[in-house]
Design an enzyme around this catalytic site. Structure first.
Site, PDB file in Angstrom:
ATOM      1  N   SER A   1      46.470  22.949 -10.733  1.00  0.00           N
ATOM      2  CA  SER A   1      47.589  23.171  -9.802  1.00  0.00           C
ATOM      3  C   SER A   1      48.612  22.044  -9.754  1.00  0.00           C
ATOM      4  O   SER A   1      49.169  21.740  -8.706  1.00  0.00           O
ATOM      5  CB  SER A   1      47.044  23.429  -8.382  1.00  0.00           C
ATOM      6  OG  SER A   1      46.178  24.530  -8.375  1.00  0.00           O
TER       7      SER A   1
ATOM      8  N   HIS B   1      53.110  -5.578  -0.003  1.00  0.00           N
ATOM      9  CA  HIS B   1      51.897  -4.785   0.194  1.00  0.00           C
ATOM     10  C   HIS B   1      51.949  -3.637  -0.799  1.00  0.00           C
ATOM     11  O   HIS B   1      52.951  -2.924  -0.883  1.00  0.00           O
ATOM     12  CB  HIS B   1      51.826  -4.234   1.616  1.00  0.00           C
ATOM     13  CG  HIS B   1      50.740  -3.223   1.804  1.00  0.00           C
ATOM     14  ND1 HIS B   1      49.400  -3.561   1.831  1.00  0.00           N
ATOM     15  CD2 HIS B   1      50.788  -1.869   1.959  1.00  0.00           C
ATOM     16  CE1 HIS B   1      48.667  -2.472   2.000  1.00  0.00           C
ATOM     17  NE2 HIS B   1      49.486  -1.425   2.078  1.00  0.00           N
TER      18      HIS B   1
ATOM     19  N   SER C   1      49.852  -0.193  -2.127  1.00  0.00           N
ATOM     20  CA  SER C   1      48.789   0.740  -1.758  1.00  0.00           C
ATOM     21  C   SER C   1      49.076   2.105  -2.381  1.00  0.00           C
ATOM     22  O   SER C   1      50.232   2.488  -2.576  1.00  0.00           O
ATOM     23  CB  SER C   1      48.722   0.870  -0.235  1.00  0.00           C
ATOM     24  OG  SER C   1      47.825   1.890   0.150  1.00  0.00           O
TER      25      SER C   1
ATOM     26  N   SER D   1      40.845   4.918  -3.077  1.00  0.00           N
ATOM     27  CA  SER D   1      41.752   3.989  -2.411  1.00  0.00           C
ATOM     28  C   SER D   1      41.892   2.696  -3.210  1.00  0.00           C
ATOM     29  O   SER D   1      40.905   2.122  -3.669  1.00  0.00           O
ATOM     30  CB  SER D   1      41.237   3.672  -1.010  1.00  0.00           C
ATOM     31  OG  SER D   1      42.050   2.702  -0.393  1.00  0.00           O
TER      32      SER D   1
ATOM     33  N   ASP E   1      39.250  -2.911  -1.823  1.00  0.00           N
ATOM     34  CA  ASP E   1      39.085  -1.767  -2.726  1.00  0.00           C
ATOM     35  C   ASP E   1      39.014  -2.187  -4.188  1.00  0.00           C
ATOM     36  O   ASP E   1      38.473  -1.449  -5.016  1.00  0.00           O
ATOM     37  CB  ASP E   1      40.260  -0.791  -2.565  1.00  0.00           C
ATOM     38  CG  ASP E   1      40.267  -0.124  -1.204  1.00  0.00           C
ATOM     39  OD1 ASP E   1      39.175   0.184  -0.692  1.00  0.00           O
ATOM     40  OD2 ASP E   1      41.362   0.088  -0.648  1.00  0.00           O
TER      41      ASP E   1
END
Length: 343
Positions: A171, A206, A208, A216, A258
């Site tokens: 998808s 930062h 992410s 993560s 992480d």
């Protein structure tokens, strides 16, 4: 038509005539008065006002250039900065930070499948080619100098996305999206060795991907960047220090680090060299990890294709093309369009 212009200019004059010896007509008012004697009768008021706005904008740009004069000859980066200064506080202008681009197709010789083994259908159905785009802008905080002449404090925001648009069996998901808000301070140094212009940038970033466990990835870093400009060339070196996080006791817990070894792959610094002749721009980036010798190399170049759009080509090899791929080595090639150059 001239009577209408005279009426508007006269009204402005009345407003400032209360103390005629202490006040003068504004630049716009003076421009309207000047146009009264040169504009033909078929010109509309809107057209006259537009002409004055363009004239005043050009005059403001010349003023910025004059104030920002440096000892070394203005190079491609200085010219970009001066151009941005004209409109950076305009509420209808969003100033680019990094390049804004869309690569409809970017290939990989080794797409990262293993990291998606926990998602049903992903590992076996990811395609080696996908789309990628980047949106990046910055906002200045100060109009006047803070510590040194012509220094600036900015907020920047950059988003990169890798889109598996050709993966029909899963998808067409966005495989990875990276977010990078940052604050940075930039100032010229006033040092001009061999006719160059130099500057310093200090920032906090930062990074992410906004994903939940186990996908993560994030980290924070402080950096310093030294920039040297000479004519059509720009060179910079950008070392950084990672802000360490607490280690995880469980890989699936939401708090904690992480990716504790990320700098062993993406590096401790970045060296960049760039060249622009106005039509073509070439940028080479090299990242290197001092302890492990790993890193990456990236070559980007742009070329004119007409109108607002710029042709954009990118080659990347090494680690850390995205956060999810920080410890995955691959070589990628992409072709698409950009909305702005870096220089």
């Amino acid at each position: 038509m001239k009577k209408w212009i005279w009426t508007i200019a006269s009204c402005f004059t009345v407003l400032v005539a209360g103390n005629a010896q202490a006040q003068v007509l504004s630049d716009m008012q003076q421009c309207l008065l000047d146009k009264m004697n040169t504009t033909n009768a078929d010109t509309t008021i809107a057209e006259v006002r537009s002409q004055c706005e363009k004239q005043l904008r050009a005059a403001k740009k010349e003023e910025v250039v004059e104030v920002d004069a440096v000892e070394g000859e203005a190079g491609v980066l200085t010219k970009r900065i001066r151009s941005e200064q004209v409109t950076q506080f305009d509420p209808y202008v969003l100033t680019p930070h990094r390049r804004n681009y869309m690569l409809p197709i970017i290939t990989s010789n080794n797409i990262n499948r293993e990291v998606y083994s926990g998602l049903q259908g992903y590992q076996q159905n990811l395609e080696d080619y996908e789309a990628k785009f980047q949106v990046s802008f910055k906002v200045p905080f100060n109009r006047e100098s803070l510590l040194f002449e012509n220094d600036r404090l900015f907020f920047g925001f950059t988003v990169q996305s890798w889109w598996q648009v050709y993966s029909n069996k899963i998808s067409k998901p966005f495989r990875e999206t990276n977010y990078m808000p940052e604050f940075f301070y930039a100032t010229p140094t006033g040092w001009h060795p061999f006719g160059t212009n130099t500057g310093l940038v200090f920032g906090a970033e930062h990074l992410s991907n906004g994903s939940s466990q186990p996908l993560s990835r994030s980290w924070n870093r402080f950096y310093a960047q030294f920039v040297v400009e000479k004519g059509n060339f720009v060179f910079s070196v950008k070392p950084w220090i990672r802000l360490q996080e607490d280690p995880k006791t469980d890989p699936l817990q939401s708090s904690g680090d992480d990716n504790p070894n990320i700098t062993d792959y993406v590096g401790d610094y970045e060296f960049t060299t760039a060249y622009s002749d106005g039509d073509f721009e070439y940028i080479f980036k090299l990242r290197h990890a001092i302890d492990t010798g790993r890193g990456s190399a990236e070559l980007n170049w742009t070329f004119p294709i007409g109108g607002k759009f710029i042709g954009y080509t990118s080659i990347f090899t090494g680690y850390g093309e995205s956060l999810i791929d920080y410890n995955h080595k691959q070589t990628r090639f992409g072709l698409g369009i950009a909305l702005n150059n870096v220089l």
